[in-house]
Motif scaffolding. Structure first.
Motif, short mmCIF file in Angstrom:
data_model
loop_
_atom_site.label_atom_id
_atom_site.label_comp_id
_atom_site.label_asym_id
_atom_site.label_seq_id
_atom_site.Cartn_x
_atom_site.Cartn_y
_atom_site.Cartn_z
N THR A 1 0.87 -1.17 0.00
CA THR A 1 0.00 0.00 0.00
C THR A 1 0.91 1.22 0.00
N TYR A 2 0.67 2.12 -0.91
CA TYR A 2 1.54 3.30 -0.98
C TYR A 2 1.20 4.24 0.17
N TYR A 3 2.21 4.66 0.88
CA TYR A 3 2.01 5.65 1.93
C TYR A 3 3.27 6.48 2.04
N GLU A 4 3.15 7.63 2.64
CA GLU A 4 4.29 8.54 2.79
C GLU A 4 4.12 9.31 4.08
N SER A 5 5.16 10.00 4.49
CA SER A 5 5.03 10.83 5.68
C SER A 5 5.99 12.00 5.60
N ILE A 6 5.58 13.10 6.19
CA ILE A 6 6.46 14.27 6.31
C ILE A 6 6.33 14.80 7.74
N ASP A 7 7.30 15.56 8.18
CA ASP A 7 7.20 16.13 9.53
C ASP A 7 6.51 17.49 9.47
N LEU A 8 6.37 18.13 10.64
CA LEU A 8 5.59 19.36 10.68
C LEU A 8 6.28 20.52 9.96
N ILE A 9 7.62 20.48 9.89
CA ILE A 9 8.32 21.56 9.18
C ILE A 9 7.88 21.56 7.72
N ASP A 10 7.88 20.38 7.09
CA ASP A 10 7.45 20.32 5.69
C ASP A 10 5.94 20.47 5.55
N ALA A 11 5.18 19.94 6.53
CA ALA A 11 3.72 20.02 6.43
C ALA A 11 3.25 21.48 6.46
N PHE A 12 3.95 22.31 7.23
CA PHE A 12 3.54 23.72 7.36
C PHE A 12 4.27 24.65 6.40
N HIS A 13 5.08 24.10 5.50
CA HIS A 13 5.76 24.93 4.50
C HIS A 13 4.72 25.52 3.55
N PRO A 14 4.86 26.81 3.20
CA PRO A 14 3.81 27.45 2.37
C PRO A 14 3.56 26.73 1.04
N GLN A 15 4.56 26.09 0.48
CA GLN A 15 4.37 25.43 -0.83
C GLN A 15 3.88 23.99 -0.69
N THR A 16 3.67 23.52 0.54
CA THR A 16 3.16 22.16 0.69
C THR A 16 1.65 22.20 0.54
N ILE A 17 1.20 21.65 -0.60
CA ILE A 17 -0.23 21.73 -0.91
C ILE A 17 -0.79 20.34 -1.24
N LEU A 18 -2.12 20.23 -1.07
CA LEU A 18 -2.84 19.05 -1.52
C LEU A 18 -3.39 19.44 -2.88
N ALA A 19 -2.71 19.00 -3.93
CA ALA A 19 -3.00 19.51 -5.27
C ALA A 19 -4.14 18.76 -5.92
N TYR A 20 -5.12 19.52 -6.44
CA TYR A 20 -6.23 18.92 -7.19
C TYR A 20 -6.18 19.35 -8.65
N GLN A 21 -5.29 20.27 -9.00
CA GLN A 21 -5.14 20.69 -10.39
C GLN A 21 -3.69 20.62 -10.82
N MET A 22 -3.50 20.27 -12.08
CA MET A 22 -2.16 20.30 -12.67
C MET A 22 -2.27 21.00 -14.02
N ASN A 23 -1.39 21.96 -14.26
CA ASN A 23 -1.39 22.73 -15.51
C ASN A 23 -2.78 23.26 -15.87
N GLY A 24 -3.50 23.72 -14.84
CA GLY A 24 -4.78 24.38 -15.06
C GLY A 24 -5.98 23.47 -15.23
N LYS A 25 -5.78 22.15 -15.13
CA LYS A 25 -6.90 21.23 -15.29
C LYS A 25 -6.97 20.30 -14.08
N ASP A 26 -8.17 19.72 -13.87
CA ASP A 26 -8.26 18.73 -12.78
C ASP A 26 -7.19 17.67 -12.98
N LEU A 27 -6.65 17.23 -11.87
CA LEU A 27 -5.56 16.26 -11.90
C LEU A 27 -5.96 15.02 -12.69
N GLU A 28 -5.09 14.59 -13.60
CA GLU A 28 -5.35 13.36 -14.34
C GLU A 28 -5.08 12.15 -13.45
N VAL A 29 -5.69 11.03 -13.82
CA VAL A 29 -5.48 9.80 -13.04
C VAL A 29 -4.00 9.45 -12.97
N ALA A 30 -3.29 9.58 -14.07
CA ALA A 30 -1.87 9.21 -14.08
C ALA A 30 -1.05 10.05 -13.10
#
Lengths: 258, 284
Positions: free
Chosen positions: A177-206
């Motif tokens: 099962t794919y899983y990952e983890s980051i600590d709070l320094i990276d979690a609270f970094h301004p560029q750490t986002i839960l991305a739903y779009q890529m290149n202006g479109k909804d994220l592709e399955v790939a």
């Protein structure tokens, strides 16, 4: 002074120069646990020195639209093969929910629409695969820091663990099962986002539909795709290999800043 | 190259044998740690390269992008090809495809030169980053001692006369004829040695270090000038590769010179510090 290159001299000279190459035969040395624990010191040193040398909110470089890669290679899973994922995909992820729980005050389940209402960020950044290649893409998503603040972290929370819908090399105990983890320094970094779009479109399955992690100052394997759940934890105990991620359990560094 | 324990021995007929202290303890220790580090860094580096055996210029580069160098297998994995720009060289058995016939396997560099021998990027990275640290620590100690002790100024900095075109031309001609300095002149490095060592110590090795850091997404965030200095992460990766092979080239020439100009004397001086010079009587 005369030169007499003896056969013996040449042979011994070459042997001295090539001596190190003989080590390839010694995969036993490579696999020795004591040797590995010595080598592991480098990861600690790398993480501590990079954390010291790079201020915690320093942003990864952001590029212009013109720099976006013409093709962005999907890596790892490009289509999760579970029945559950196929069903979510069929309905355009209408029933998909991101669960946030663990060491938080107010566990939540968020739909894609809920996430899109949260404070967001758009960034054009470079994705560096551990294999060596790079690609530049534009990502839009909810910033993880404010989201974690809104659910209230308990004081013991140290890591955000991301559980994904995809599986690789699945075994009976579920490791795979794919899983990952980051600590709070990276979690609270301004560029750490839960991305739903890529290149202006909804994220592709790939590329991880409907939601993937972007943690821009780390290598590609940290940017987990197909997010299903974020659990705040104080350690990796009880999680498969105990190293904090799918690739980490298979020998890669947990701190992937280089 | 201090001459702390000069003691000359004259025989009635032969040349005078003088033993000098050629290399300081610091130079000798850091030299052999370098041999270890550079060997392991090269071998683990090639393991890492094998994970994506193609190089690019600029900010990004992946499969679909034009690479300036690639090593791969074609014809259904039976023929290995090294491609540099438009030049294609068949390298079956070594690059792209290791072994031949039924044993043929697709890999960039062959298993006998990579750590570990089998394809394992995670382990290759662990070895590479560990020896990178050791190498940087060792190199910093060497550089610090080199500056403080005057080793760089005294032994490596060429004089104005030495870098004159006439003198350089003479040295190159002498080297081409394998005529190396002897007698009193052998006490000091010749100008070609000095220049080669200076290029390696002050250009190639710092470039390896800086381009290595430029491949780090965290260091790029902290120090974005690295990306501007090298023109992008993929260019830095290419320079890292080119410098690595430049160092390999240096090492081959270095070893050849060590053998040709007196293997035992050179090895002894790099291990014990003691170097023998022979002075013809009429040279004095």
């Amino acid at each position: 002074m005369t030169f007499s290159i003896t056969r013996r001299g040449l042979l011994i000279g070459s042997a001295a120069g090539l001596g190190a190459f003989g080590l390839t035969g010694c995969d036993d040395v490579v696999q020795n646990p004591n040797v590995q624990s010595v080598l592991d010191m480098a990861e600690t040193l790398t993480m501590k020195s990079q954390r010291l040398l790079v201020p915690k909110d320093k942003l990864a470089r952001e590029y212009s639209e013109a720099d976006i890669s013409p093709t962005f290679r999907p890596n790892g899973t490009s289509q999760p093969d579970s029945e559950a994922y196929a069903q979510m995909m069929a309905t355009g992820f209408a029933d998909w929910r991101l669960k946030i729980d663990g060491l938080v005050e107010r566990p939540v389940e968020l739909s894609l629409a809920d996430l899109k209402k949260l404070p967001s960020r758009t960034q054009i950044t470079r994705h560096d695969c551990v294999e060596g290649w790079s690609a530049i893409g534009k990502w839009t998503g909810a910033q993880l820091g404010p989201l974690l603040q809104s659910v209230g972290l308990k004081p013991q929370a140290r890591y955000a663990v991301f559980y994904c819908a995809d599986q690789l090399e699945l075994t009976l105990d579920g490791s795979g099962t794919y899983y990952e983890s980051i600590d709070l320094i990276d979690a609270f970094h301004p560029q750490t986002i839960l991305a739903y779009q890529m290149n202006g479109k909804d994220l592709e399955v790939a590329h991880g539909a409907p939601l993937r992690l972007r943690v821009e100052r780390q290598l590609g394997y940290k940017h987990a795709k197909y997010l299903m759940r974020i659990e705040m934890k104080d350690s990796f105990a009880g999680l498969w290999g105990g190293k904090g991620g799918f690739w980490e359990d298979r020998g890669y560094e947990w701190y992937a800043g280089i | 190259m201090a001459t702390l324990d000069d003691h000359s021995q004259a025989t009635p007929t032969g040349p005078t044998i003088t033993v000098i202290r050629r290399h300081s303890l610091a130079t000798r220790i850091t030299h052999w740690i370098n041999v270890l580090c550079l060997s392991l860094l090269l071998m683990s580096g090639l393991q890492i390269f094998n994970a994506h055996p193609a190089l690019y210029w600029g900010q990004y580069g992946a499969d679909a992008d034009p690479s300036w160098l690639s090593i791969g297998a074609v014809d259904g994995g039976t023929r290995g090809v090294l491609r540099i720009g438009n030049l294609q060289i068949t390298t079956t058995g070594v690059l792209g495809v290791s072994g031949t016939g039924d044993d043929a396997t697709e890999r960039g560099f062959p298993s006998w030169i990579t750590i570990p021998s089998y394809q394992d990027l995670a382990t290759g990275r662990r070895w590479h980053l560990f020896f990178a640290w050791l190498f940087v620590i060792n190199g910093s100690i060497y550089a610090l001692i080199g500056f403080l002790s005057g080793h760089f100024r005294r032994d490596l900095a060429p004089s104005g006369e030495e870098i004159s075109p006439h003198h350089l031309g003479q040295e190159i001609a002498d080297h081409a004829r394998l005529r190396f300095p002897k007698g009193e002149k052998a006490r000091r490095y010749n100008v070609l040695q000095k220049l080669a060592y200076l290029i390696v110590i002050f250009i190639l090795l710092p470039l390896m270090f800086a381009t290595g850091l430029t491949m780090s997404p965290a260091m790029d965030a902290g120090y974005p000038f690295l990306l501007d200095l090298f023109g992008g992460r993929q260019t830095a990766r290419s320079i890292h590769f080119i410098c690595a092979w430049s160092i390999v080239l240096f090492v081959f020439v270095h070893i050849a010179m060590v053998i040709l100009s007196g293997l035992w004397n050179n090895m002894r001086s790099m291990i014990t510090g003691r170097y023998v010079i022979e002075t013809e009587r009429d040279d004095r």
